[in-house]
Write a protein that holds these residues in place. Sequence first.
Motif, short mmCIF file in Angstrom:
data_model
loop_
_atom_site.label_atom_id
_atom_site.label_comp_id
_atom_site.label_asym_id
_atom_site.label_seq_id
_atom_site.Cartn_x
_atom_site.Cartn_y
_atom_site.Cartn_z
N SER A 27 0.88 -1.17 0.00
CA SER A 27 0.00 0.00 0.00
C SER A 27 0.91 1.21 0.00
O SER A 27 1.80 1.32 0.84
N TYR A 28 0.69 2.12 -0.92
CA TYR A 28 1.60 3.26 -1.04
C TYR A 28 0.85 4.48 -1.56
O TYR A 28 -0.31 4.40 -1.98
N GLU A 42 3.92 3.50 4.12
CA GLU A 42 3.73 3.77 5.55
C GLU A 42 4.77 3.02 6.37
O GLU A 42 5.01 1.84 6.19
N LEU A 67 -3.10 7.02 -4.74
CA LEU A 67 -3.20 6.29 -3.48
C LEU A 67 -3.57 4.84 -3.80
O LEU A 67 -4.56 4.59 -4.49
N LYS A 68 -2.75 3.91 -3.33
CA LYS A 68 -3.06 2.49 -3.50
C LYS A 68 -3.16 1.89 -2.12
O LYS A 68 -2.21 1.92 -1.35
N ARG A 69 -4.34 1.36 -1.80
CA ARG A 69 -4.53 0.79 -0.47
C ARG A 69 -5.45 -0.41 -0.54
O ARG A 69 -6.23 -0.56 -1.48
N ARG A 70 -5.38 -1.25 0.50
CA ARG A 70 -6.16 -2.48 0.54
C ARG A 70 -7.57 -2.19 1.04
O ARG A 70 -7.76 -1.49 2.04
N PHE A 77 -6.69 -4.65 -3.65
CA PHE A 77 -6.11 -3.31 -3.67
C PHE A 77 -6.94 -2.40 -4.55
O PHE A 77 -7.39 -2.79 -5.63
#
Length: 159
Positions: A27-28, A42, A67-70, A77
């Motif tokens: 996640s970035y 993070e 923004l790439k997050r789960r 993702f």
Amino acid sequence: TMAIAEPPEDIMSSKMRKFTPSAEHLSYAIVEYNKRQNMLVEGGMYETIFMRALPGAKVRLNRVLLLKRRDRESKDFKVTIGQPFIDGAYIEITILEHLKSEEREIYRHRARQHYQRRWIYQRRLTRFRVDKIVWDSPDAPVEGIRPFPLHSPYNRLGL
């Protein structure tokens, strides 16, 4: 005519494929600061060109481009791309220290003009840690105190 032969697979590249870095499982966020775009994870520690902040200070970077997050429910993702920035997304960082880069020697001369200049240059750097990557509503209040109340409703200068 003969069929075109396929070249054999390179043994070394297949062995090294598992060591190739990939961001599939991370996640970035991609953030713009210091006129550069950087990918931040993070909990990661980074060095960048000098940022004007005291060591130990908490800084909020709000120019988040991607923004790439789960996702919590599906565990997949999700990628969000800003136009140009994502409203309500920010990165909280802690400034750890200021340091200097390695010495670089710069030498200039002009042929047949008796001109020679040599100097050593060190760039100022800032090391910081990413505390958290947040995506709130754009109307959420900002925590903390305003360091310089230029646009405060109580500003007597009228600026």
